[in-house]
Design a protein around this motif. Structure first.
Motif, short mmCIF file in Angstrom:
data_model
loop_
_atom_site.label_atom_id
_atom_site.label_comp_id
_atom_site.label_asym_id
_atom_site.label_seq_id
_atom_site.Cartn_x
_atom_site.Cartn_y
_atom_site.Cartn_z
N ILE A 83 -1.55 94.74 -65.20
CA ILE A 83 -2.44 95.63 -64.46
C ILE A 83 -3.49 94.79 -63.73
O ILE A 83 -4.05 93.86 -64.31
CB ILE A 83 -3.13 96.63 -65.41
CG1 ILE A 83 -2.06 97.50 -66.10
CG2 ILE A 83 -4.13 97.52 -64.68
CD1 ILE A 83 -1.23 98.34 -65.17
N PRO A 84 -3.82 95.08 -62.47
CA PRO A 84 -3.35 96.21 -61.65
C PRO A 84 -1.96 95.96 -61.06
O PRO A 84 -1.54 94.82 -60.90
CB PRO A 84 -4.39 96.28 -60.54
CG PRO A 84 -4.85 94.86 -60.38
CD PRO A 84 -4.84 94.27 -61.76
N VAL A 85 -1.28 97.07 -60.73
CA VAL A 85 0.02 97.02 -60.07
C VAL A 85 -0.13 97.66 -58.69
O VAL A 85 -0.64 98.77 -58.58
CB VAL A 85 1.09 97.78 -60.87
CG1 VAL A 85 2.43 97.73 -60.14
CG2 VAL A 85 1.22 97.20 -62.27
N SER B 180 -1.10 102.32 -56.14
CA SER B 180 -1.63 101.36 -57.12
C SER B 180 -1.82 102.01 -58.49
O SER B 180 -2.05 103.22 -58.60
CB SER B 180 -2.97 100.79 -56.63
OG SER B 180 -3.94 101.81 -56.49
N LEU B 181 -1.73 101.18 -59.50
CA LEU B 181 -1.98 101.57 -60.89
C LEU B 181 -3.06 100.64 -61.42
O LEU B 181 -2.85 99.42 -61.49
CB LEU B 181 -0.69 101.45 -61.70
CG LEU B 181 -0.78 101.77 -63.20
CD1 LEU B 181 -1.26 103.19 -63.43
CD2 LEU B 181 0.59 101.56 -63.86
N VAL B 182 -4.22 101.21 -61.75
CA VAL B 182 -5.37 100.38 -62.11
C VAL B 182 -6.00 100.87 -63.41
O VAL B 182 -5.79 102.01 -63.83
CB VAL B 182 -6.44 100.38 -60.99
CG1 VAL B 182 -5.85 99.82 -59.70
CG2 VAL B 182 -6.99 101.78 -60.77
N ASN C 258 -6.65 103.61 -73.97
CA ASN C 258 -6.73 102.84 -72.73
C ASN C 258 -6.50 103.80 -71.56
O ASN C 258 -5.49 104.50 -71.51
CB ASN C 258 -5.66 101.75 -72.72
CG ASN C 258 -5.76 100.86 -73.96
OD1 ASN C 258 -6.66 100.06 -74.09
ND2 ASN C 258 -4.81 101.03 -74.88
N THR C 259 -7.44 103.85 -70.63
CA THR C 259 -7.40 104.82 -69.55
C THR C 259 -7.07 104.14 -68.23
O THR C 259 -7.62 103.09 -67.91
CB THR C 259 -8.75 105.55 -69.42
OG1 THR C 259 -9.11 106.10 -70.71
CG2 THR C 259 -8.65 106.69 -68.41
N TYR C 260 -6.15 104.79 -67.49
CA TYR C 260 -5.68 104.23 -66.23
C TYR C 260 -5.68 105.30 -65.15
O TYR C 260 -5.73 106.50 -65.43
CB TYR C 260 -4.27 103.67 -66.39
CG TYR C 260 -4.17 102.58 -67.44
CD1 TYR C 260 -4.38 101.25 -67.10
CD2 TYR C 260 -3.88 102.90 -68.76
CE1 TYR C 260 -4.30 100.26 -68.07
CE2 TYR C 260 -3.79 101.91 -69.72
CZ TYR C 260 -4.00 100.59 -69.38
OH TYR C 260 -3.93 99.61 -70.33
N ARG D 163 9.31 101.16 -59.58
CA ARG D 163 8.68 99.82 -59.59
C ARG D 163 7.32 99.86 -60.30
O ARG D 163 6.93 98.90 -60.96
CB ARG D 163 8.54 99.31 -58.16
CG ARG D 163 9.88 98.93 -57.52
CD ARG D 163 9.76 98.73 -56.03
NE ARG D 163 8.88 97.61 -55.70
CZ ARG D 163 8.47 97.33 -54.46
NH1 ARG D 163 8.84 98.14 -53.45
NH2 ARG D 163 7.70 96.30 -54.23
N LEU D 164 6.60 100.96 -60.17
CA LEU D 164 5.34 101.11 -60.89
C LEU D 164 5.56 101.15 -62.40
O LEU D 164 4.70 100.75 -63.18
CB LEU D 164 4.62 102.39 -60.44
CG LEU D 164 3.97 102.37 -59.05
CD1 LEU D 164 3.62 103.78 -58.61
CD2 LEU D 164 2.72 101.49 -59.06
N CYS D 165 6.73 101.64 -62.81
CA CYS D 165 7.06 101.76 -64.24
C CYS D 165 7.64 100.47 -64.82
O CYS D 165 7.78 100.36 -66.05
CB CYS D 165 8.07 102.88 -64.46
SG CYS D 165 7.49 104.52 -63.98
N SER D 166 8.01 99.55 -63.98
CA SER D 166 8.72 98.36 -64.45
C SER D 166 7.79 97.45 -65.26
O SER D 166 6.55 97.53 -65.16
CB SER D 166 9.31 97.58 -63.27
OG SER D 166 8.28 97.09 -62.43
N ASN D 167 8.40 96.60 -66.07
CA ASN D 167 7.69 95.61 -66.90
C ASN D 167 6.81 96.24 -67.96
O ASN D 167 5.86 95.61 -68.44
CB ASN D 167 6.84 94.66 -66.03
CG ASN D 167 7.69 93.89 -65.03
OD1 ASN D 167 8.77 93.41 -65.37
ND2 ASN D 167 7.20 93.77 -63.80
N GLN D 168 7.10 97.50 -68.32
CA GLN D 168 6.38 98.16 -69.41
C GLN D 168 7.36 98.49 -70.53
O GLN D 168 8.58 98.52 -70.31
CB GLN D 168 5.72 99.46 -68.92
CG GLN D 168 4.84 99.31 -67.70
CD GLN D 168 3.59 98.48 -67.97
OE1 GLN D 168 3.16 98.35 -69.12
NE2 GLN D 168 3.00 97.91 -66.93
#
Length: 323
Positions: free
Chosen positions: A230-232, A238-240, A250-252, A267-272
């Protein structure tokens, strides 16, 4: 499907609803099958079948004309007019009608997938009932296509176009290929072209500075585990990490500018890890469902929504997979 100048231009809700009806390929996230929304696939193959069906229709027309020239009289003229009418009905009425509810049903399936089945069981059942409606009409149209294939073949036989039963059987087989093309291929091609045309129309209005500018949306959510990397930033989305966080969580914030297409959401969901991937996906999917005037909300403005019953994403939420 390419949306031009996505940082500044956002297509109308009409264009995005047409987009829902293009051919989709089910994707997988965290071991779950995902109902696609803003994506398309296999356009070139559908296009090929559209032209195959068109050429086969003309082949049938030429066979009818040939038989008519051989037999002559009013019957030949009537047969030719009927075949031309059938061609028009096939491409202009039946193929689009076969596809009538595909877009809104894709929307309903996507909505079912993110609803909490325990809390929203009645709403889910209502959506499932809506999806089932119209199937009888769909099968009637398929039957009508088959019946028309049979009638066209009988017309060629009665005109005495050929002296071989094998040729007549071959023509019936060719007309059945047309039926296959309309049921499985051409309707998706027509949906793609309709979407493409509407986006082009909207973009021309945008270039004239008369509307369809990008709008921004955001959702805040919490997770028990920290998100990675993060950020992505994916294109204009964006995801911050939120500045103010809830205790012990944890708030996003997921910020979306314009249309969030499925590839961007994935792609926003990747690597999680799987749990967090599903949480991010549901947040993004709710943004898609709530803000573009889709499906059952098509009568609303682009920012309108009646999806306030879509509950907040929770750590223990999962995806419904009944697609």
């Amino acid at each position: 499907m390419k949306i031009p100048d996505k940082k500044h231009f956002q297509p109308s809700s009409d264009a995005l609803n047409y987009y829902l009806a293009t051919r989709k390929k089910i994707k997988t996230l965290a071991g779950k099958d995902i109902m696609p929304l803003f994506t398309d696939t296999d356009f070139e193959n559908d296009k090929k079948w559209f032209y195959i069906a068109l050429w086969l229709e003309f082949l049938g027309l030429f066979a009818t004309i040939y038989g008519g020239l051989r037999s002559g009289g009013v019957t030949a003229i009537i047969a030719i007019i009927v075949v031309i009418a059938f061609m028009f009905i096939d491409f202009v009425w039946i193929a689009p009608q076969l596809h009538k509810n595909v877009g809104v049903n894709n929307y309903r399936k996507a909505k079912i997938q993110v609803l909490n089945r325990k809390k929203n069981i009645q709403q889910i059942r209502t959506l499932e009932d809506e999806i089932k409606k119209g199937k009888g009409y769909y099968y009637f149209l398929v039957f009508l296509l088959i019946l028309m294939a049979f009638v066209k073949t009988i017309g060629i036989v009665l005109l005495g176009a050929f002296n071989s039963m094998i040729i007549y059987i071959a023509f019936f087989a060719l007309f059945l290929i047309i039926v296959y093309a309309h049921v499985y291929k051409t309707r998706y091609y027509l949906a793609y072209k309709k979407t493409e045309k509407q986006i082009e129309t909207d973009y021309n209005i945008f270039k004239d500075e008369q509307g369809y500018k990008v709008e921004s949306y955001s959702k805040t959510f919490s997770t028990k585990e920290l998100l990675r990397n993060i950020p992505v930033n994916i294109n204009s989305h964006s995801l911050v990490k939120a500045e103010e966080e809830e205790e012990e969580e944890n708030t996003y914030i997921l910020r979306v500018n314009g249309v969030l297409e499925d590839d961007e959401l994935f792609r926003l969901c990747s690597n999680q890890d799987n749990t967090n991937s599903i949480i991010i996906f549901k947040v993004g999917r709710n943004i898609q469902l709530e803000n573009y005037g889709l499906g059952d909300n098509n009568s609303r403005s682009r920012r309108g929504s009646d999806l306030d019953e879509v509950d907040e994403v929770r750590q223990d939420d999962d995806l419904n997979e009944e697609l």
